[in-house]
Write an enzyme that holds these catalytic residues in place. Structure first.
Site, PDB file in Angstrom:
ATOM      1  N   ASN A   1      41.254  53.590  51.352  1.00 16.86           N
ATOM      2  CA  ASN A   1      40.056  54.348  51.754  1.00 16.86           C
ATOM      3  C   ASN A   1      40.093  53.841  53.307  1.00 16.86           C
ATOM      4  O   ASN A   1      39.734  52.655  53.733  1.00 16.86           O
ATOM      5  CB  ASN A   1      38.948  53.552  51.079  1.00 16.86           C
TER       6      ASN A   1
ATOM      7  N   LYS B   1      37.941  54.719  55.478  1.00 11.17           N
ATOM      8  CA  LYS B   1      36.469  54.756  56.073  1.00 11.17           C
ATOM      9  C   LYS B   1      36.332  55.426  57.355  1.00 11.17           C
ATOM     10  O   LYS B   1      37.179  56.488  57.499  1.00 11.17           O
ATOM     11  CB  LYS B   1      36.034  53.392  56.017  1.00 11.17           C
TER      12      LYS B   1
ATOM     13  N   HIS C   1      30.759  54.694  46.311  1.00 12.15           N
ATOM     14  CA  HIS C   1      31.072  53.510  47.113  1.00 12.15           C
ATOM     15  C   HIS C   1      30.020  52.732  47.371  1.00 12.15           C
ATOM     16  O   HIS C   1      29.046  53.499  47.570  1.00 12.15           O
ATOM     17  CB  HIS C   1      32.152  53.805  48.362  1.00 12.15           C
TER      18      HIS C   1
ATOM     19  N   GLU D   1      29.160  51.490  49.966  1.00 11.45           N
ATOM     20  CA  GLU D   1      28.751  51.895  51.475  1.00 11.45           C
ATOM     21  C   GLU D   1      27.770  53.235  51.188  1.00 11.45           C
ATOM     22  O   GLU D   1      26.888  53.278  51.971  1.00 11.45           O
ATOM     23  CB  GLU D   1      29.694  52.076  52.334  1.00 11.45           C
TER      24      GLU D   1
ATOM     25  N   GLU E   1      34.471  47.274  42.438  1.00 13.55           N
ATOM     26  CA  GLU E   1      34.581  46.708  43.860  1.00 13.55           C
ATOM     27  C   GLU E   1      33.214  45.793  44.150  1.00 13.55           C
ATOM     28  O   GLU E   1      32.093  46.099  44.585  1.00 13.55           O
ATOM     29  CB  GLU E   1      34.254  47.855  45.045  1.00 13.55           C
TER      30      GLU E   1
ATOM     31  N   GLY F   1      35.413  43.527  52.888  1.00 14.11           N
ATOM     32  CA  GLY F   1      35.500  43.311  54.346  1.00 14.11           C
ATOM     33  C   GLY F   1      34.835  42.091  54.612  1.00 14.11           C
ATOM     34  O   GLY F   1      34.899  41.707  55.754  1.00 14.11           O
TER      35      GLY F   1
ATOM     36  N   SER G   1      38.742  43.190  49.701  1.00  9.13           N
ATOM     37  CA  SER G   1      39.669  42.374  50.239  1.00  9.13           C
ATOM     38  C   SER G   1      41.062  42.052  49.600  1.00  9.13           C
ATOM     39  O   SER G   1      41.654  41.149  49.853  1.00  9.13           O
ATOM     40  CB  SER G   1      38.814  41.034  50.561  1.00  9.13           C
TER      41      SER G   1
END
Length: 266
Positions: free
Chosen positions: A22, A24, A107, A109, A177, A183, A223
């Site tokens: 991904n 992003k 996701h 986000e 996730e 991150g 990560s």
């Protein structure tokens, strides 16, 4: 002559290892070309791996037309309608029209930054599948939810919302996730990842079917790096990875893809 008693069959399926990248909101024509060139030149240690990369929508067709044929390309989002007054959105029909066959949905986000609810994500998943796309459906818990012992409660609620919108699971990959690991440099230990993946597979068996539980790939994301990929891949119910930042670094991403070789030896 009497036939021997019939034994209750147990479904056992081989799940092809899966690595998604991904990208992003990163990349440029130059940066994407360097990454694609590196992937095109890479020698993977096993063919028993499915690879998908997800660039920004602006670059989807450029990447898909230049990347090697054994790497598929995904959109990072799609909407739940074919067309209309939905400024800024992309429909699955449009993705299919330009040769894109995968999409990432749900996701964290999209959930946290853009306020997408389980209901909205469920509708997007349903329409994407109806339109012929394959879906990487993301789920995950926040740190405060994990600390409160609510990991399974949160994940199972997200799974229930997905399951309500999926009639055929063959084109669905689940990506677990943990939001606290995306991150941040923090990663679930292999044992932690396995525990959650096993719980998700058990949920699928009890709420969908044993066949779906055995055949659906459950990825880990959060990560993931070259340094921890092989150890994570060694876990029985970890069927691959959805990789964020490390997918932008060619050497890292290639090493993560090559962790699939560990799985093929199990």
């Amino acid at each position: 002559f009497q036939f021997p008693p019939t034994k209750k069959s147990k479904i056992r399926m081989t799940r092809t290892f899966f690595v998604g990248g991904n990208w992003k909101m990163n990349g440029s024509n130059d940066a994407n070309k360097k990454l694609v060139d590196a992937l095109n030149a890479a020698k993977f240690e096993t063919s028993a791996v499915e690879i998908v990369v997800a660039p920004v929508s602006l670059y989807l067709t450029t990447v898909s037309s230049t990347i090697r044929k054994d790497i598929a390309v995904a959109s990072q989002n799609s909407y739940s309608e074919a067309k209309g007054a939905f400024t800024g959105e992309i429909s699955p029909d449009m993705l299919k029209d330009v040769g894109i066959n995968w999409v990432i949905l749900g996701h964290s986000e999209r959930r946290d930054v853009f306020g997408e609810s389980d209901e909205v994500i469920g509708k997007k998943v349903a329409y994407a599948l109806k339109s012929g796309l394959s879906v990487i459906a993301c789920i995950g818990e926040h740190l405060e939810e994990r600390d409160a012992g609510k990991t399974e409660e949160v994940l199972f609620k997200q799974m229930a919302s997905l399951a309500k919108n999926i009639s055929d699971w063959k084109n669905v990959v689940i990506a677990y996730e943990p939001v606290w690991a995306i991150g941040t440099g923090k990663t679930a230990t292999p044992a932690m990842a396995q525990e959650v993946h096993l719980a998700l597979r058990k949920w699928l068996k009890e709420n969908v079917s044993e066949q779906v539980a055995e055949s659906t790939r459950i990825l880990y994301g959060g990560s993931v790096k070259a340094a921890n990929a092989k150890e994570l891949a060694n876990e029985k119910d970890v069927d691959g990875f959805l990789v964020g930042g490390a997918s932008l670094i060619s050497d890292e991403f290639i090493a993560i893809i090559n962790s699939a070789a560990v799985k093929s030896k199990l």
